[in-house]
Design an enzyme around this catalytic site. Sequence first.
Site, PDB file in Angstrom:
ATOM      1  N   HIS A 121      94.347 -10.976  34.655  1.00 34.52           N
ATOM      2  CA  HIS A 121      95.227 -11.582  35.655  1.00 34.52           C
ATOM      3  C   HIS A 121      94.477 -12.558  36.548  1.00 34.52           C
ATOM      4  O   HIS A 121      93.254 -12.580  36.583  1.00 34.52           O
ATOM      5  CB  HIS A 121      95.921 -10.505  36.496  1.00 34.52           C
ATOM      6  CG  HIS A 121      94.993  -9.632  37.298  1.00 34.52           C
ATOM      7  ND1 HIS A 121      94.438 -10.025  38.492  1.00 34.52           N
ATOM      8  CD2 HIS A 121      94.539  -8.382  37.065  1.00 34.52           C
ATOM      9  CE1 HIS A 121      93.684  -9.050  38.967  1.00 34.52           C
ATOM     10  NE2 HIS A 121      93.720  -8.032  38.119  1.00 34.52           N
TER      11      HIS A 121
ATOM     12  N   CYS B 215      90.560  -4.038  35.721  1.00 31.27           N
ATOM     13  CA  CYS B 215      91.194  -5.234  35.169  1.00 31.27           C
ATOM     14  C   CYS B 215      90.186  -6.375  35.036  1.00 31.27           C
ATOM     15  O   CYS B 215      89.102  -6.333  35.601  1.00 31.27           O
ATOM     16  CB  CYS B 215      92.350  -5.684  36.058  1.00 31.27           C
ATOM     17  SG  CYS B 215      93.798  -4.615  35.960  1.00 31.27           S
TER      18      CYS B 215
END
Length: 111
Positions: A70, A86
């Site tokens: 992301h 992440c």
Amino acid sequence: MNYSILILLSKRQLMLAKNGKYFKSYPVGVGKFNTPSPTGRFMIVSKVPNPGGPFGVMWLGLSVPHHGIHGTNNPASIGGQVSKGCIRMQNRDVIDLAGYVTVGTPVTIRS
């Protein structure tokens, strides 16, 4: 097109391949020591533009629960061990990447 992603955690680098040949590379932020990024073979299972919060302008969900590639609202974090597992990218880079990949694109994460 046949795209795939390789993420090298130790180098904090994401590489994009087309038909097995790497042609783009992006700097990334990875998981903290206590919340490391998972390693293994996954795939992109979702593409969500403008997810809000700390996820920047794009969320590319992975086939491992609660993890994705992301953007970020903290560009200074790119290159560090900063996330809860992440893979963080500059917003412009994740938009570029999202233009190539689709749901089902394979992602390999290596230490």
